[in-house]
Structures are given as C-alpha cells and as structure tokens.
Design a protein around this motif. Sequence first.
Motif, PDB file in Angstrom:
ATOM      1  N   VAL A 166       0.807  -1.241  -0.001  1.00  0.00           N
ATOM      2  CA  VAL A 166       0.153  -0.026   0.025  1.00  0.00           C
ATOM      3  C   VAL A 166       0.821   1.127   0.035  1.00  0.00           C
ATOM      4  O   VAL A 166       0.821   2.187  -0.776  1.00  0.00           O
ATOM      5  CB  VAL A 166      -0.865   0.208   1.171  1.00  0.00           C
ATOM      6  CG1 VAL A 166      -1.668   1.291   1.349  1.00  0.00           C
ATOM      7  CG2 VAL A 166      -1.867  -1.035   1.277  1.00  0.00           C
ATOM      8  N   GLY A 193      -3.952  -5.188  -1.100  1.00  0.00           N
ATOM      9  CA  GLY A 193      -2.914  -4.597  -0.492  1.00  0.00           C
ATOM     10  C   GLY A 193      -2.041  -5.277   0.759  1.00  0.00           C
ATOM     11  O   GLY A 193      -2.805  -6.051   1.402  1.00  0.00           O
ATOM     12  N   GLN A 195       0.574  -4.753   3.835  1.00  0.00           N
ATOM     13  CA  GLN A 195       0.989  -3.790   4.957  1.00  0.00           C
ATOM     14  C   GLN A 195       1.696  -4.667   5.872  1.00  0.00           C
ATOM     15  O   GLN A 195       1.728  -6.117   6.040  1.00  0.00           O
ATOM     16  CB  GLN A 195      -0.309  -3.414   5.798  1.00  0.00           C
ATOM     17  CG  GLN A 195      -1.197  -2.464   5.018  1.00  0.00           C
ATOM     18  CD  GLN A 195      -0.709  -1.065   5.427  1.00  0.00           C
ATOM     19  OE1 GLN A 195      -1.102  -0.530   6.454  1.00  0.00           O
ATOM     20  NE2 GLN A 195       0.154  -0.738   4.393  1.00  0.00           N
ATOM     21  N   PHE A 202      -4.243   1.006   7.982  1.00  0.00           N
ATOM     22  CA  PHE A 202      -5.440   0.283   8.114  1.00  0.00           C
ATOM     23  C   PHE A 202      -5.401  -0.236   9.533  1.00  0.00           C
ATOM     24  O   PHE A 202      -6.044  -1.552   9.490  1.00  0.00           O
ATOM     25  CB  PHE A 202      -5.334  -0.938   7.155  1.00  0.00           C
ATOM     26  CG  PHE A 202      -5.603  -0.515   5.581  1.00  0.00           C
ATOM     27  CD1 PHE A 202      -6.918  -0.538   4.833  1.00  0.00           C
ATOM     28  CD2 PHE A 202      -4.647   0.034   4.676  1.00  0.00           C
ATOM     29  CE1 PHE A 202      -7.228  -0.197   3.591  1.00  0.00           C
ATOM     30  CE2 PHE A 202      -4.799   0.274   3.413  1.00  0.00           C
ATOM     31  CZ  PHE A 202      -5.959   0.374   2.905  1.00  0.00           C
ATOM     32  N   HIS A 228      -8.647   4.231   0.747  1.00  0.00           N
ATOM     33  CA  HIS A 228      -8.811   3.040   1.307  1.00  0.00           C
ATOM     34  C   HIS A 228     -10.052   2.413   0.301  1.00  0.00           C
ATOM     35  O   HIS A 228     -10.039   1.153   0.359  1.00  0.00           O
ATOM     36  CB  HIS A 228      -9.466   3.216   2.598  1.00  0.00           C
ATOM     37  CG  HIS A 228      -8.230   3.464   3.522  1.00  0.00           C
ATOM     38  ND1 HIS A 228      -7.824   5.000   3.372  1.00  0.00           N
ATOM     39  CD2 HIS A 228      -7.841   3.124   4.651  1.00  0.00           C
ATOM     40  CE1 HIS A 228      -6.891   4.931   4.496  1.00  0.00           C
ATOM     41  NE2 HIS A 228      -6.824   3.995   4.961  1.00  0.00           N
ATOM     42  N   TYR A 231      -9.447  -0.897  -2.272  1.00  0.00           N
ATOM     43  CA  TYR A 231      -8.720  -2.077  -1.777  1.00  0.00           C
ATOM     44  C   TYR A 231      -9.883  -3.136  -1.261  1.00  0.00           C
ATOM     45  O   TYR A 231     -10.909  -2.600  -0.471  1.00  0.00           O
ATOM     46  CB  TYR A 231      -7.776  -1.953  -0.592  1.00  0.00           C
ATOM     47  CG  TYR A 231      -6.628  -1.328  -1.040  1.00  0.00           C
ATOM     48  CD1 TYR A 231      -5.528  -1.997  -1.405  1.00  0.00           C
ATOM     49  CD2 TYR A 231      -6.720   0.181  -0.890  1.00  0.00           C
ATOM     50  CE1 TYR A 231      -4.363  -1.069  -1.763  1.00  0.00           C
ATOM     51  CE2 TYR A 231      -5.643   1.040  -1.280  1.00  0.00           C
ATOM     52  CZ  TYR A 231      -4.422   0.422  -1.851  1.00  0.00           C
ATOM     53  OH  TYR A 231      -3.384   0.974  -2.239  1.00  0.00           O
ATOM     54  N   THR A 233      -8.993  -6.679  -0.307  1.00  0.00           N
ATOM     55  CA  THR A 233      -8.360  -7.434   0.722  1.00  0.00           C
ATOM     56  C   THR A 233      -7.041  -6.981   1.154  1.00  0.00           C
ATOM     57  O   THR A 233      -6.359  -6.063   0.291  1.00  0.00           O
ATOM     58  CB  THR A 233      -8.183  -8.867   0.030  1.00  0.00           C
ATOM     59  OG1 THR A 233      -9.529  -9.162  -0.514  1.00  0.00           O
ATOM     60  CG2 THR A 233      -7.565  -9.890   1.148  1.00  0.00           C
ATOM     61  N   LEU A 234      -6.791  -7.021   2.317  1.00  0.00           N
ATOM     62  CA  LEU A 234      -5.343  -6.779   2.997  1.00  0.00           C
ATOM     63  C   LEU A 234      -4.780  -7.885   3.617  1.00  0.00           C
ATOM     64  O   LEU A 234      -5.513  -8.983   4.097  1.00  0.00           O
ATOM     65  CB  LEU A 234      -5.734  -5.758   3.964  1.00  0.00           C
ATOM     66  CG  LEU A 234      -6.377  -4.364   3.693  1.00  0.00           C
ATOM     67  CD1 LEU A 234      -6.787  -3.595   4.830  1.00  0.00           C
ATOM     68  CD2 LEU A 234      -5.131  -3.460   2.710  1.00  0.00           C
ATOM     69  N   HIS A 235      -3.382  -7.880   3.304  1.00  0.00           N
ATOM     70  CA  HIS A 235      -2.533  -9.042   4.091  1.00  0.00           C
ATOM     71  C   HIS A 235      -1.713  -8.017   4.898  1.00  0.00           C
ATOM     72  O   HIS A 235      -0.920  -7.224   4.278  1.00  0.00           O
ATOM     73  CB  HIS A 235      -1.847  -9.690   2.973  1.00  0.00           C
ATOM     74  CG  HIS A 235      -2.806 -10.708   2.391  1.00  0.00           C
ATOM     75  ND1 HIS A 235      -2.543 -12.059   2.623  1.00  0.00           N
ATOM     76  CD2 HIS A 235      -3.414 -10.578   1.392  1.00  0.00           C
ATOM     77  CE1 HIS A 235      -3.263 -12.668   1.671  1.00  0.00           C
ATOM     78  NE2 HIS A 235      -3.996 -11.868   0.900  1.00  0.00           N
ATOM     79  N   TRP A 236      -1.543  -8.377   6.133  1.00  0.00           N
ATOM     80  CA  TRP A 236      -0.347  -7.762   7.042  1.00  0.00           C
ATOM     81  C   TRP A 236       0.646  -9.154   7.038  1.00  0.00           C
ATOM     82  O   TRP A 236       0.361 -10.156   7.645  1.00  0.00           O
ATOM     83  CB  TRP A 236      -0.882  -7.762   8.432  1.00  0.00           C
ATOM     84  CG  TRP A 236      -1.710  -6.435   8.577  1.00  0.00           C
ATOM     85  CD1 TRP A 236      -1.429  -5.122   8.609  1.00  0.00           C
ATOM     86  CD2 TRP A 236      -3.080  -6.475   8.151  1.00  0.00           C
ATOM     87  NE1 TRP A 236      -2.535  -4.276   8.577  1.00  0.00           N
ATOM     88  CE2 TRP A 236      -3.782  -5.169   8.310  1.00  0.00           C
ATOM     89  CE3 TRP A 236      -4.145  -7.414   7.893  1.00  0.00           C
ATOM     90  CZ2 TRP A 236      -5.010  -4.613   8.313  1.00  0.00           C
ATOM     91  CZ3 TRP A 236      -5.596  -6.857   7.733  1.00  0.00           C
ATOM     92  CH2 TRP A 236      -5.721  -5.518   7.880  1.00  0.00           C
ATOM     93  N   ARG A 325      -4.772 -12.047   7.122  1.00  0.00           N
ATOM     94  CA  ARG A 325      -5.829 -11.607   6.012  1.00  0.00           C
ATOM     95  C   ARG A 325      -7.062 -11.173   6.448  1.00  0.00           C
ATOM     96  O   ARG A 325      -7.914 -11.905   7.125  1.00  0.00           O
ATOM     97  CB  ARG A 325      -5.745 -12.677   4.901  1.00  0.00           C
ATOM     98  CG  ARG A 325      -6.539 -12.527   3.751  1.00  0.00           C
ATOM     99  CD  ARG A 325      -6.675 -13.639   2.871  1.00  0.00           C
ATOM    100  NE  ARG A 325      -7.217 -13.636   1.522  1.00  0.00           N
ATOM    101  CZ  ARG A 325      -8.823 -13.407   1.435  1.00  0.00           C
ATOM    102  NH1 ARG A 325      -9.310 -13.792   2.339  1.00  0.00           N
ATOM    103  NH2 ARG A 325      -9.158 -13.255   0.312  1.00  0.00           N
ATOM    104  N   TRP A 328     -11.269  -6.355   3.029  1.00  0.00           N
ATOM    105  CA  TRP A 328     -11.836  -4.882   3.452  1.00  0.00           C
ATOM    106  C   TRP A 328     -13.064  -4.370   2.614  1.00  0.00           C
ATOM    107  O   TRP A 328     -13.589  -3.537   2.989  1.00  0.00           O
ATOM    108  CB  TRP A 328     -10.422  -4.160   2.788  1.00  0.00           C
ATOM    109  CG  TRP A 328     -10.596  -2.625   3.245  1.00  0.00           C
ATOM    110  CD1 TRP A 328     -10.887  -1.535   2.426  1.00  0.00           C
ATOM    111  CD2 TRP A 328     -10.465  -2.094   4.534  1.00  0.00           C
ATOM    112  NE1 TRP A 328     -10.716  -0.353   3.052  1.00  0.00           N
ATOM    113  CE2 TRP A 328     -10.554  -0.756   4.512  1.00  0.00           C
ATOM    114  CE3 TRP A 328     -10.095  -2.534   5.831  1.00  0.00           C
ATOM    115  CZ2 TRP A 328     -10.492  -0.009   5.610  1.00  0.00           C
ATOM    116  CZ3 TRP A 328      -9.768  -1.820   6.934  1.00  0.00           C
ATOM    117  CH2 TRP A 328     -10.229  -0.419   6.644  1.00  0.00           C
TER     118      TRP A 328
END
Length: 357
Positions: A166, A193, A195, A202, A228, A231, A233-236, A325, A328
């Motif tokens: 991101v 995204g 992160q 996020f 924001h 997006y 889906t987000l993956h940390w 995961r 979002w």
Amino acid sequence: MDQHIAESIGRPDLVRLDDRLVCLRFETMKVVSALAAVRHLLDTGAVRRGDTLLDSSSGIYAYALALACHRHGMRCHIVGSTTVDHALRTQLAVLGATLEQMEPCSDLKLDQKRRVERIHEILAAHPEYHWMRQYHDDIHYLGYRAVADRIREATGTEGLTVVGGVGSGASTGALARYLRAAPGGPGDVELVGVQPYGSITFGAEHVSDPEIIIAGIGSSIPFGNVSHELYDTLHWISFDAALAGSVDLLGRHAVFAGLSAGAGYLAARHERERAPERTVLFVAADTGHRYVDTVYARHREAAPIADLAPREVTDQSQLALPWSRMRWNRAPAAARAAAVSALTQGAFTSYMNNVNH
C-alpha cells in the motif's frame, strides 16, 4: 529511444512466473511517479527549471526524485531515513542531490516523524522550495497510467487480481484506478494491499513486529493519498514471512527483488490458490541489492513457504504475527483514521497558507 536513463529505469518488466501468476518487476518503481509528477509541475507552471524540489524518503523515492530532477534540470533536497545506505548516498551525491540523513534510530516510526518535522523546518527557512508531498499529493498517481495500459494489453482486466504494498497509495491504488477505468468498462479487477505490522494506514499500529517495520509499504503517520475504498483485501505480513517469500521468489523463479516483493509474492500465491480462475499479478518495487545483508544472507533461516498461511480475521483486533488476511471490501477509511487524516490535511493547508503569505 529513451532520452534519459530514468525513462528506462522506470519501465517495468512483466514476467509470467507460473500459471496465472505474473510479476510486475521494476528496477526502481517510484521513478515512474516522480518523473510524471515533476513533468506535470513543470507543464502547469507550479515550478520552473532550476527550482529546488524537497521531500522525505526511506530510500526508493529519494533515488527516483534525484533522477527526475536530473532529467528536468531541477535541484533536489532529500531528508533521508536512517535506512539510506552507502550505495544510495553515493549515487545521490554524484547526481547532485543534497541529502540530510536522520541520526541512527532503532524506531522507524520515530524516524519517520522526525523526517516530517525536519521538512517543515526547511520549508520555514526556504519557502521557495517545492515540497513534493509524495505521501499526500495524488499527482504521484499519474505515472502509473502507462503501466496500467501495459498490464491491460498483456493480461486483460477480466478476472485480474493486483497485489502490492500500500505505502503512500500511489502505486497499487493508481494501478487499480486506471485498470478499472479501462475503455469499454471496468472489467473485473480486484486490489489486494500488503501492509507491515505497526502501520496505522489500515489500523495495525497496535501490533509490533520484533524485527522491523518494512519501510515503504506501511506508515506510522497518516498518508493523505491512500484511497482505502480501492482495496478489496488486505494482508499484514511480518519481516520473517516476507524474508521467506523473498528467498523463495529468488530460488524458485530467479527474481531478485526487495523485501516488499517477497511479501507481495506470498500474498499473491495465496490469492491465486483461493481463486483458481483468476490471474494474479504482484508488484516487485525494486531489486534485492540493498537487502543482501539483511535478507538474502539469512536465506538458511527462511521458513518453507508451504508452512506459511495467513490467519483469517474479520477485525484488526484479531491481527497476529506472522501473517493475517482480512477482507476490506472497498470500505472507506475507518472513522478514526479519517478524522486523523482530516486533521493532518487541515494542519498542512494552514501551514502552507502561512508559508505562502
């Protein structure tokens, strides 16, 4: 024929690694945004040749802005992170850029905050400098239009998933925006995204990574140009998991790329397995040269990626290392993050009005 090396460096390679897995590989990704931003500022009369352009950077953008300034006859002043290494310092010096590097600091969140404070000090002393605001000005989206066109020609936009860091929002956000604005309709483009833990963008500031926050794809301060709602889906992803991804990417596919590429590669492989009908493209923002000692020299420590899988969460309170995961669903920024961003933007506008008057 290119008229300057920056144009060549900014042109990415599209490499099919496997069935439905594509790598968008840059030598230095932010050259794309810096070149287009500086050209736009010159074309609109916001700056003139010979002016000084100023910004803060953890490394990649410093090099990109120095190249863009060299291309267009501008002066360049960088407030650099503690992570700027000897090789980059040397290149910046030869390119004619001025670098102020922060004192060594084990806390990259504090490093980022100090750099922004120093930017304000410089602008107060030199109001004629132009602050590029890579974290807040969406002119940095402009350069990715041509990249999106190239992706569209190669893969189409039906059943396409784009995965990448991101960061300031300009790269992955711009790619999704331009791909979804394709002639003939938006197609079916999902944006995933990536992160680091500790990033506030996020809502992961409450989870720290014992190794390091991955500079460049996360933030400890509000970024004004992250959309924001782009997006899905987000993956940390933690440092250790990203290291495993980077090592596997090199060993399996011979792609020598940075740490954020390793994180994106992990996320992309997972998304491909979840949706066998979709093509998944991930962004490799830079080469692996500056990660030789910190990542690749530790290749024997890398976990097999087959042993890694994300924890599925529905709320940021459930985030946990090494990999999480969350869907979002193109939601706007959380109310608290939006309020902080608005306050930051208001303070910035007030500050600039005072400087300009």
